[in-house]
Design a protein around this motif. Structure first.
Motif, PDB file in Angstrom:
ATOM      1  N   ARG A 150       3.929  -5.090 -22.020  1.00  0.00           N
ATOM      2  CA  ARG A 150       5.094  -5.885 -22.415  1.00  0.00           C
ATOM      3  C   ARG A 150       5.171  -7.231 -21.711  1.00  0.00           C
ATOM      4  NH1 ARG A 150      10.088  -2.147 -21.338  1.00  0.00           N
ATOM      5  NH2 ARG A 150       8.607  -0.568 -21.965  1.00  0.00           N
ATOM      6  N   ARG A 151       4.484  -7.417 -20.573  1.00  0.00           N
ATOM      7  CA  ARG A 151       4.435  -8.752 -19.965  1.00  0.00           C
ATOM      8  C   ARG A 151       3.067  -9.406 -20.158  1.00  0.00           C
ATOM      9  NH1 ARG A 151       7.361  -9.283 -14.279  1.00  0.00           N
ATOM     10  NH2 ARG A 151       5.379  -8.402 -13.569  1.00  0.00           N
ATOM     11  N   GLY A 152       2.312  -8.942 -21.123  1.00  0.00           N
ATOM     12  CA  GLY A 152       1.041  -9.598 -21.451  1.00  0.00           C
ATOM     13  C   GLY A 152      -0.175  -8.873 -20.931  1.00  0.00           C
ATOM     14  N   THR A 153      -0.088  -8.346 -19.720  1.00  0.00           N
ATOM     15  CA  THR A 153      -1.218  -7.605 -19.165  1.00  0.00           C
ATOM     16  C   THR A 153      -0.772  -6.169 -18.876  1.00  0.00           C
ATOM     17  OG1 THR A 153      -0.632  -8.316 -16.938  1.00  0.00           O
ATOM     18  CG2 THR A 153      -2.285  -9.641 -18.100  1.00  0.00           C
ATOM     19  N   PRO A 154      -1.710  -5.241 -18.754  1.00  0.00           N
ATOM     20  CA  PRO A 154      -1.304  -3.858 -18.506  1.00  0.00           C
ATOM     21  C   PRO A 154      -0.620  -3.690 -17.146  1.00  0.00           C
ATOM     22  CG  PRO A 154      -3.682  -4.019 -18.940  1.00  0.00           C
ATOM     23  CD  PRO A 154      -3.155  -5.396 -18.884  1.00  0.00           C
ATOM     24  N   GLU A 155       0.560  -3.099 -17.162  1.00  0.00           N
ATOM     25  CA  GLU A 155       1.280  -2.819 -15.925  1.00  0.00           C
ATOM     26  C   GLU A 155       1.909  -1.441 -16.054  1.00  0.00           C
ATOM     27  OE1 GLU A 155       3.111  -6.642 -13.935  1.00  0.00           O
ATOM     28  OE2 GLU A 155       3.539  -6.660 -16.070  1.00  0.00           O
ATOM     29  N   LEU A 156       2.337  -0.893 -14.900  1.00  0.00           N
ATOM     30  CA  LEU A 156       2.888   0.467 -14.899  1.00  0.00           C
ATOM     31  C   LEU A 156       4.411   0.445 -15.002  1.00  0.00           C
ATOM     32  CD1 LEU A 156       0.700   2.053 -12.068  1.00  0.00           C
ATOM     33  CD2 LEU A 156       0.386   2.230 -14.550  1.00  0.00           C
ATOM     34  N   TYR A 157       4.929   1.336 -15.811  1.00  0.00           N
ATOM     35  CA  TYR A 157       6.377   1.467 -15.976  1.00  0.00           C
ATOM     36  C   TYR A 157       6.779   2.924 -15.801  1.00  0.00           C
ATOM     37  CZ  TYR A 157       6.370  -3.244 -17.881  1.00  0.00           C
ATOM     38  OH  TYR A 157       6.235  -4.599 -18.033  1.00  0.00           O
ATOM     39  N   ILE A 158       7.993   3.124 -15.271  1.00  0.00           N
ATOM     40  CA  ILE A 158       8.562   4.475 -15.200  1.00  0.00           C
ATOM     41  C   ILE A 158       9.633   4.585 -16.262  1.00  0.00           C
ATOM     42  CG2 ILE A 158      10.075   6.020 -13.910  1.00  0.00           C
ATOM     43  CD1 ILE A 158       8.869   5.435 -11.456  1.00  0.00           C
ATOM     44  N   PHE A 159       9.596   5.662 -16.999  1.00  0.00           N
ATOM     45  CA  PHE A 159      10.647   5.931 -17.980  1.00  0.00           C
ATOM     46  C   PHE A 159      11.369   7.201 -17.556  1.00  0.00           C
ATOM     47  CE2 PHE A 159      12.060   7.960 -21.978  1.00  0.00           C
ATOM     48  CZ  PHE A 159      12.932   6.975 -22.402  1.00  0.00           C
ATOM     49  N   HIS A 160      12.685   7.105 -17.375  1.00  0.00           N
ATOM     50  CA  HIS A 160      13.485   8.269 -16.991  1.00  0.00           C
ATOM     51  C   HIS A 160      13.949   8.965 -18.273  1.00  0.00           C
ATOM     52  CE1 HIS A 160      13.873   7.122 -12.682  1.00  0.00           C
ATOM     53  NE2 HIS A 160      13.567   5.947 -13.197  1.00  0.00           N
ATOM     54  N   LEU A 161      13.411  10.168 -18.504  1.00  0.00           N
ATOM     55  CA  LEU A 161      13.641  10.852 -19.784  1.00  0.00           C
ATOM     56  C   LEU A 161      15.103  11.169 -20.041  1.00  0.00           C
ATOM     57  CD1 LEU A 161      10.655  13.334 -19.793  1.00  0.00           C
ATOM     58  CD2 LEU A 161      11.085  11.582 -21.500  1.00  0.00           C
ATOM     59  N   TYR A 162      15.873  11.427 -18.983  1.00  0.00           N
ATOM     60  CA  TYR A 162      17.246  11.885 -19.223  1.00  0.00           C
ATOM     61  C   TYR A 162      18.289  10.791 -19.033  1.00  0.00           C
ATOM     62  CZ  TYR A 162      14.850  16.213 -19.723  1.00  0.00           C
ATOM     63  OH  TYR A 162      13.977  17.174 -20.181  1.00  0.00           O
ATOM     64  N   THR A 163      17.879   9.613 -18.524  1.00  0.00           N
ATOM     65  CA  THR A 163      18.829   8.498 -18.467  1.00  0.00           C
ATOM     66  C   THR A 163      18.406   7.398 -19.437  1.00  0.00           C
ATOM     67  OG1 THR A 163      17.617   7.302 -16.742  1.00  0.00           O
ATOM     68  CG2 THR A 163      19.245   8.924 -16.009  1.00  0.00           C
TER      69      THR A 163
END
Lengths: 179, 438
Positions: B229-242
């Motif tokens: 999403r910022r152009g290059t591969p980066e790591l994101y955390i997704f909180h499933l319940y929030t």
């Protein structure tokens, strides 16, 4: 006989009448012109301005610059990330263009064919983009003008299973992102 | 009861020998010796599952009852722990009456375990499933549970009952476990979630950039994934319940994260320091990082051992991509694949005894299982498209992987011994499955 003489008289008198009228018109003899009059163009004259290459570059949008194909893509051997000899002339031309247009900033995209796993191809694509960047840097293009990104095998140009397809997909593309 | 290997050897010793010799000599000249091995284990427990009854005064809803029965039947059949006594055999004995169980009848059709189910449907869209398990030989009631919920959760109610069966017999429950994966069915690559059996698929990221390589946190409440999403591969955390998403700011290009099954540490691939792809370990609580590999070649695809003390990864240090393991400090590097020129996607089994990986031979990718205890290799897929990204079930008896055998990449499940292949997805292209680790 009398009728004929009347018509004759009328014709003769008409002849004399017209003759007397002609003599009344004065005609001047035409002289050779002594003065040369100047005739000038009346339409305002505006030349197409001659732009410098820099000005042309300024006027174009990024989309136009990218669509023109100023920076040609290069291809790689299977599973390899070193720049092939037959691709070096292309990189020389790309470097010339980048040196000429010193404000341009590009992204070098590394891509792979589908014959690798997703994870390993991410790394391979990045290696391809970086060796390409290093090669351009060795030709004088400043490193900070070149970003690199790997798409692995996620963005193929063509789909297919033959070697020609794989060759086309194993590539680095140059995208102008600022100028 | 059934020792598959032994019976095979007794019946057809010559064929087995011939197969190994010829397979080794002709089919796979450049490979390590490949043998199909059936894992030694307990024989499967024969279970009888007679039709469920409605509880008196409850609203009759046969469709619901049949669905509940069907899901529980399929769960038990999938288990490799239980085997179901065929329904046709129930015809030879008296009809099942939950108030008067005739154990001898069930013993006569070879059932060791008998499951009785009662369904209560109430007006306000709710159901209660009463589930009782009997041991036929000792004629004893051994397990009972009641599950209540909305009608729409009928599949979950059956899965909960199947989980209780697994737990009672000392096995890890897998039926309420989930799988995350990547699909392009609605345009760009996004993360989706589904039940272990491929049902109830649901999209969970909505950013329209490329999202790849999801991984579960140890508490099963967060997903880490790679996004452009910022152009290059980066790591994101997704909180499933929030529903919250956060960027992991580690600088540079980062991808292919794997979360420790034991704690809050991740291993991932990054080229942030010297520009070369290396493996890093990050403690998500403290933000402390450690670089684990140091060389000029590709190191990638890190994955944790179930103990959270070792890491399996892919490295090109020998010239071609091979699978290695190392300690959490980056020491004790051990190479586990030797022959062949291309290996990746290694994933440690939940019991720690095996590593599944993908190997490429002549542009074909197949899934192999390497047994760390006896150094044998089993090939799970053969001659059917490219097979990638295997992931283990929490009990290590099943795998889900992606394959383009039917054209576009789809998810399939297969058992540890190469049996029971089944397609789980069909919309768009589906890849990079990750099963919950526990």
């Amino acid at each position: 006989m009398k009728r004929v003489s009347i018509i004759l008289l009328m014709v003769v008198s008409l002849f004399f009448f017209t003759d007397s009228c002609k003599k009344k018109v004065k005609t001047e003899p035409v002289k050779e012109p002594e003065k040369i009059e100047r005739v000038e163009e009346t339409t305002p004259r505006i030349d197409r301005p001659v732009l410098t290459e820099e000005e042309i570059f300024e006027k174009k949008s990024l989309e136009e610059l990218n669509a023109e194909g100023n920076l040609r893509k290069i291809h790689f051997d299977f599973d390899k990330y070193d720049v092939k000899d037959d691709m070096k002339p292309i990189l020389h031309r790309n470097a010339d263009w980048l040196l000429k247009h010193g404000s341009a900033v590009i992204t070098i995209e590394g891509h792979c064919d589908e014959r690798g796993t997703i994870e390993y191809n991410m790394a391979l694509g990045e290696k391809r983009a970086k060796t390409t960047r290093d090669f351009l840097e060795s030709l004088g293009v400043t490193g900070i003008r070149m970003q690199v990104v790997s798409y692995g095998k996620n963005k193929p140009i063509v789909r297919g299973v033959d070697e020609q397809t794989h060759y086309r997909n194993r590539r680095c593309e140059f995208v102008i992102i600022r100028k | 009861m059934i020792d598959y290997q032994r019976s095979k050897k007794i019946v057809t010793p010559v064929f087995v020998l011939l197969f190994i010799v010829m397979g080794g000599m002709i089919l796979l000249p450049a490979q390590q010796e490949v043998r199909i091995r059936i894992r030694e284990g307990m024989p499967m427990i024969p279970v009888a599952l007679p039709e469920f009854h409605f509880i008196e005064n409850s609203i009759r809803d046969n469709e619901l009852k049949n669905e509940l029965y069907d899901v529980l039947w399929k769960d038990l059949r999938y288990s490799r722990v239980f085997k179901l006594v065929p329904k046709e055999h129930y015809k030879y004995i008296q009809k099942f009456n939950p108030d008067n169980i005739i154990y001898k009848d069930w013993a006569s059709i070879q059932a060791n375990i008998l499951i009785s189910g009662k369904l209560e449907v109430s007006g306000e869209q709710r159901i209660i499933f009463s589930f009782k398990v009997y041991d036929v030989k000792s004629e004893k009631f051994i397990l009972g549970r009641n599950f209540g919920g909305k009608k729409e959760f009928v599949r979950l109610i059956a899965h909960r009952a199947a989980d209780e069966m697994m737990k009672h017999f000392g096995e890890k429950p897998i039926y309420t476990s989930k799988v995350v994966f990547v699909s392009d069915r609605e345009g760009s690559d996004e993360i989706y979630i589904m039940d272990f059996d491929g049902k109830r698929q649901k999209r969970i990221t909505f950013n329209d950039y490329i999202d790849l390589m999801p991984s579960w946190s140890s508490d099963n409440e967060k997903i880490m994934y790679t996004s452009y999403r910022r152009g290059t591969p980066e790591l994101y955390i997704f909180h499933l319940y929030t529903g919250k998403t956060g960027l992991i700011s580690t600088g540079g290009v980062n991808y292919s994260a794997d979360w420790s099954p034991e704690d809050d540490r991740i291993v991932y691939t990054s080229s942030k320091n010297d520009g070369n792809t290396e493996i890093y370990l990050r403690n998500m609580k403290t933000g402390k990082e450690k670089r684990l590999t140091f060389n000029r070649v590709i190191d990638t695809s890190p994955g944790w051992s179930p103990s959270g003390k070792e890491i399996v990864f892919t490295s090109q240090r020998s010239g071609t991509p091979q699978i290695y393991t190392m300690g959490e400090e980056g020491t004790n590097v051990r190479r586990i694949t030797y022959e062949g020129t291309y290996h990746d996607n290694a994933v440690w089994s939940p019991d720690g005894t095996r590593v599944v990986y993908v190997s490429r031979i002549e542009a074909r990718f197949d899934v192999y299982v390497y047994n760390l205890k006896n150094n044998t290799i089993a090939k799970l897929t053969e001659n059917a498209g490219r097979n990638e990204n295997p992931t283990w079930s929490p009990d290590g008896r099943h795998l889900i992987f992606s394959s383009n055998r039917s054209g576009r990449y789809q998810l399939y499940t297969i058992d540890y011994d190469g049996s029971n292949l089944k397609q789980l997805t069909s919309k768009g292209e589906n890849k990079m499955p990750k099963w919950q680790k526990k």
